[in-house]
Write a protein that holds these residues in place. Structure first.
Motif, PDB file in Angstrom:
ATOM      1  N   PRO A  76      -1.535  -0.882  -3.530  1.00 28.75           N
ATOM      2  CA  PRO A  76      -0.835  -1.736  -2.570  1.00 28.75           C
ATOM      3  C   PRO A  76      -1.411  -1.671  -1.166  1.00 28.75           C
ATOM      4  CG  PRO A  76       0.423   0.251  -3.010  1.00 28.75           C
ATOM      5  CD  PRO A  76      -0.734   0.276  -3.956  1.00 28.75           C
ATOM      6  N   CYS A  77      -1.172  -2.743  -0.407  1.00 26.30           N
ATOM      7  CA  CYS A  77      -1.523  -2.724   1.014  1.00 26.30           C
ATOM      8  C   CYS A  77      -0.871  -1.488   1.631  1.00 26.30           C
ATOM      9  CB  CYS A  77      -1.022  -4.016   1.674  1.00 26.30           C
ATOM     10  SG  CYS A  77      -1.284  -4.044   3.455  1.00 26.30           S
ATOM     11  N   SER A  78       0.437  -1.360   1.433  1.00 29.36           N
ATOM     12  CA  SER A  78       1.169  -0.224   2.000  1.00 29.36           C
ATOM     13  C   SER A  78       1.918   0.539   0.914  1.00 29.36           C
ATOM     14  CB  SER A  78       2.232  -0.710   2.992  1.00 29.36           C
ATOM     15  OG  SER A  78       1.668  -1.508   3.985  1.00 29.36           O
ATOM     16  N   SER A  97      -9.231  -9.282  -0.503  1.00 31.66           N
ATOM     17  CA  SER A  97      -7.842  -9.497  -0.076  1.00 31.66           C
ATOM     18  C   SER A  97      -7.762  -9.888   1.385  1.00 31.66           C
ATOM     19  CB  SER A  97      -7.015  -8.228  -0.305  1.00 31.66           C
ATOM     20  OG  SER A  97      -7.175  -7.766  -1.624  1.00 31.66           O
ATOM     21  N   HIS A  98      -8.446  -9.102   2.247  1.00 28.98           N
ATOM     22  CA  HIS A  98      -8.343  -9.397   3.683  1.00 28.98           C
ATOM     23  C   HIS A  98      -9.255 -10.535   4.108  1.00 28.98           C
ATOM     24  CE1 HIS A  98      -6.305  -5.502   3.417  1.00 28.98           C
ATOM     25  NE2 HIS A  98      -5.548  -6.002   4.369  1.00 28.98           N
ATOM     26  N   ILE A  99     -10.271 -10.846   3.323  1.00 30.36           N
ATOM     27  CA  ILE A  99     -11.066 -12.045   3.610  1.00 30.36           C
ATOM     28  C   ILE A  99     -10.223 -13.288   3.307  1.00 30.36           C
ATOM     29  CG2 ILE A  99     -13.027 -13.450   2.832  1.00 30.36           C
ATOM     30  CD1 ILE A  99     -14.674 -10.891   2.564  1.00 30.36           C
ATOM     31  N   ILE A 155      -9.196  -4.040  -3.682  1.00 28.62           N
ATOM     32  CA  ILE A 155      -8.311  -5.206  -3.843  1.00 28.62           C
ATOM     33  C   ILE A 155      -6.849  -4.763  -3.791  1.00 28.62           C
ATOM     34  CG2 ILE A 155      -7.644  -7.126  -5.313  1.00 28.62           C
ATOM     35  CD1 ILE A 155     -10.307  -7.359  -6.377  1.00 28.62           C
ATOM     36  N   GLU A 156      -6.082  -5.417  -2.943  1.00 25.90           N
ATOM     37  CA  GLU A 156      -4.666  -5.051  -2.827  1.00 25.90           C
ATOM     38  C   GLU A 156      -3.880  -5.489  -4.056  1.00 25.90           C
ATOM     39  OE1 GLU A 156      -4.190  -4.659   1.973  1.00 25.90           O
ATOM     40  OE2 GLU A 156      -3.378  -6.462   1.024  1.00 25.90           O
ATOM     41  N   THR A 157      -3.222  -4.519  -4.658  1.00 27.26           N
ATOM     42  CA  THR A 157      -2.523  -4.730  -5.930  1.00 27.26           C
ATOM     43  C   THR A 157      -1.141  -4.095  -5.858  1.00 27.26           C
ATOM     44  OG1 THR A 157      -4.682  -4.528  -6.989  1.00 27.26           O
ATOM     45  CG2 THR A 157      -2.758  -4.394  -8.420  1.00 27.26           C
ATOM     46  N   SER A 185       4.073  -5.713   3.405  1.00 27.24           N
ATOM     47  CA  SER A 185       2.968  -6.171   4.251  1.00 27.24           C
ATOM     48  C   SER A 185       1.985  -6.937   3.377  1.00 27.24           C
ATOM     49  CB  SER A 185       2.269  -4.979   4.928  1.00 27.24           C
ATOM     50  OG  SER A 185       1.746  -4.088   3.958  1.00 27.24           O
ATOM     51  N   ASP A 186       1.337  -7.928   3.943  1.00 30.94           N
ATOM     52  CA  ASP A 186       0.306  -8.713   3.248  1.00 30.94           C
ATOM     53  C   ASP A 186       0.736  -9.224   1.867  1.00 30.94           C
ATOM     54  OD1 ASP A 186      -1.261  -8.413   5.448  1.00 30.94           O
ATOM     55  OD2 ASP A 186      -2.675  -6.980   4.555  1.00 30.94           O
ATOM     56  N   ALA A 187       1.985  -9.705   1.786  1.00 26.60           N
ATOM     57  CA  ALA A 187       2.501 -10.178   0.490  1.00 26.60           C
ATOM     58  C   ALA A 187       1.657 -11.302  -0.091  1.00 26.60           C
ATOM     59  CB  ALA A 187       3.956 -10.628   0.645  1.00 26.60           C
ATOM     60  N   ALA A 188       1.229 -12.228   0.773  1.00 25.47           N
ATOM     61  CA  ALA A 188       0.570 -13.447   0.275  1.00 25.47           C
ATOM     62  C   ALA A 188      -0.740 -13.166  -0.461  1.00 25.47           C
ATOM     63  CB  ALA A 188       0.313 -14.409   1.432  1.00 25.47           C
ATOM     64  N   GLN A 189      -1.377 -12.042  -0.167  1.00 26.19           N
ATOM     65  CA  GLN A 189      -2.700 -11.800  -0.749  1.00 26.19           C
ATOM     66  C   GLN A 189      -2.692 -10.769  -1.876  1.00 26.19           C
ATOM     67  OE1 GLN A 189      -4.253 -10.652   3.026  1.00 26.19           O
ATOM     68  NE2 GLN A 189      -4.426  -8.493   2.533  1.00 26.19           N
ATOM     69  N   GLN A 190      -1.532 -10.143  -2.121  1.00 28.71           N
ATOM     70  CA  GLN A 190      -1.534  -9.094  -3.144  1.00 28.71           C
ATOM     71  C   GLN A 190      -1.317  -9.690  -4.534  1.00 28.71           C
ATOM     72  OE1 GLN A 190      -0.408  -5.143  -2.092  1.00 28.71           O
ATOM     73  NE2 GLN A 190       0.842  -5.874  -0.367  1.00 28.71           N
TER      74      GLN A 190
HETATM   75 MN    MN Z   1      -3.426  -5.158   3.932  1.00 30.18          MN
END
Ligand code: MN
Ligand code: PEP
Length: 355
Positions: free
Chosen positions: A23-25, A202-204, A228-230, A239-244
Motif C-alpha cells: 500500500p501507499c500507506s 503508480s506515481h507517474i 507498484i502501490e497495491t 492516501s493515493d486511492a485513485a492509483q492503487q
Molecule cells: Mn503514494
C-alpha cells in the motif's frame, strides 16, 4: 569508489523484474496483513512489500502516516509471509526508527530528493548501512540533483544503491499525475548503467488505467523492476486511492509483462543492418534540413531587402496543408508531422531573424 563503479549485486539476488508492492500507506495491522496475504496468494513473484509509514502530504491536517506503530506491522508482514520490507525515510528520526525495526530496504521520496539538506541528514543517519537505499527522482526535472543525492549517500559509505523513476511535477494538467520525461531517466541510465533502476508507475500515472503501459515501457528500455502501490481495498485507501490496485489486479499486470533481453547478440547482424540504414537516413535528413535552411536564408534576404514581415501566416497555412496531406498519404500521424514542421518553421524564422 565512485558512483560509476558501485556494484549492483543486491538487485541480482532478486528475480528480474524485481517487483516491490504494497500500500501507499500503512493504515492498520489488518489492512497490512490482508494485503500481504492476498499478494502471497497470487501467482506473481513479489519479494518486497512496501508501505509508507510517514507520508509527505501536499497539505497539512490530512493523514500523515501512522508513524512508528506501522513498523511493527511491517515486521509482522516479514515474519509471517517472508517478504522483505521497504519504506520511505525523510529525516534522521525515520532512519533510526526504520533501522531499529530492521526494515530491509529504504527509499528517499521525491520531495526529499530535491532538498540537499534533507538528503545529507538522511545520508549521515544511514552511514555505513548495507541495506539497499533507493532514491526517487526529485519532483523537478533536475538530473544533477538526483545524482547529487546518490553521491551524498555514497560518501557516507552507503553502497547498495538504486533509483526509482516516479515522474516529474507539472503545473499544466496532463494525462499523467507526474510526467515520465523518459529522457531524464534514460540519461541517468546511460551515465550509470551499473545502478539498478526501478519505475514507479503508480506515481507517474496517478490512476489505474495507465499502469501496465508504463511498466511495460520501462521493461522495454531495460529497467530492473518496479514499485507498484497495491492495497486490499484501493477505493478505501487513506492516501493515493485513485492509483492503487488490488493484489489480484497486480498479479494480472505482472503476468502480462513481457521481459526483453538486453543482450542482442543473437540477432546482432540483422540489428546492425537496420541501424546502418537508420543512420544513413538520419544523415540524409540532416543534409536535407541544411539545404532547406539555406533556401530559407535566401528568402530571408529577399524579405529584408523588401521590408516584408518574416512571418507570413498564409505561407505557414500552405505548408501545414501539404504536410498534413503528405502525412496521410504516407501513413504517418498528422500530429507528429505537424510537430516536426513547427520545429523546422521556428528554426527558419530564427535563421531569417538573424540576418
Ligand atoms: Mn503514494
Ligand atoms: C510514495 O511512494 O508513496 C510516495 C510518497 O512517493 P513520491 O515520493 O514519489 O511522491
Amino acid at each position: 569508489m565512485d558512483l560509476k563503479t558501485t556494484d549492483n549485486s543486491w538487485v541480482n539476488k532478486f528475480p528480474k523484474p524485481l517487483i516491490i508492492a504494497g500500500p501507499c500507506s500503512a493504515e492498520s495491522e489488518s489492512q497490512m496483513l490482508e494485503t500481504a496475504t492476498r499478494i502471497k496468494a497470487t501467482s506473481a513473484e513479489v519479494p518486497i512489500f512496501r508501505a509508507g509509514i510517514w507520508k509527505p502530504r501536499t497539505k497539512p491536517n490530512g493523514f500523515e502516516g501512522v508513524g512508528v506503530i506501522g513498523l511493527n506491522w511491517l515486521k509482522k508482514v516479514k515474519e509471517e509471509f517472508g517478504f522483505q520490507t521497504a519504506t520511505e525515510v525523510a529525516n534522521a528520526h525515520h532512519v533510526v526508527a526504520a533501522l531499529a525495526a530492521d526494515v530491509d530496504i529504504l527509499w528517499i521520496g521525491a520531495r526529499s530528493t530535491v532538498n540537499p539538506f534533507t538528503v545529507q541528514e538522511i545520508a549521515e543517519a544511514l552511514k555505513g548501512t548495507n541495506k539497499p537505499v533507493l532514491v526517487k527522482n526529485p519532483v523537478n526535472p533536475d538530473l544533477a540533483l538526483w545524482i547529487g543525492a546518490l553521491e551524498r549517500l555514497l560518501s557516507q559509505d552507503v553502497k547498495n544503491l538504486g533509483v526509482i523513476h516516479r515522474g516529474f511535477s507539472t503545473y499544466r494538467k496532463t494525462k499523467y499525475r507526474n510526467i515520465p520525461n523518459w529522457q531524464i531517466a534514460l540519461d541517468f541510465r546511460n551515465q550509470y548503467p551499473n545502478i539498478p533502476m526501478l519505475v514507479d508507475p503508480s506515481h507517474i500515472c496517478g490512476n489505474r488505467t495507465g499502469l501496465a503501459a508504463i511498466a511495460q515501457e520501462a521493461l522495454n528500455v531495460g529497467y530492473d523492476g518496479m514499485i507498484i502501490e497495491t492495497h486490499a481495498d484501493p477505493d478505501a485507501a487513506w492516501s493515493d486511492a485513485a492509483q492503487q490496485i488490488t493484489p489480484e489486479v497486480l498479479a494480472d499486470l505482472i503476468n502480462k509483462l513481457q521481459l526483453r533481453n538486453s543482450d542482442i547478440s543473437a540477432f546482432d547482424d540483422e540489428m546492425d543492418r537496420h541501424r546502418t540504414l537508420i543512420s544513413d537516413l538520419d544523415f540524409q535528413l540532416i543534409e536535407l534540413l541544411s539545404h532547406r535552411m539555406k533556401i530559407s536564408e535566401q528568402i530571408g534576404m529577399l524579405k529584408k531587402e523588401n521590408s516584408i514581415a518574416i512571418f507570413q501566416p498564409d505561407r505557414w497555412k500552405i505548408i501545414t496543408e501539404y504536410a498534413n496531406q503528405k502525412a496521410d498519404e504516407t501513413g504517418m500521424s498528422q500530429e507528429f508531422i505537424e510537430k516536426v514542421f513547427k520545429a523546422i518553421h521556428e528554426e527558419s524564422i530564427e535563421v531569417q531573424n538573424k540576418l
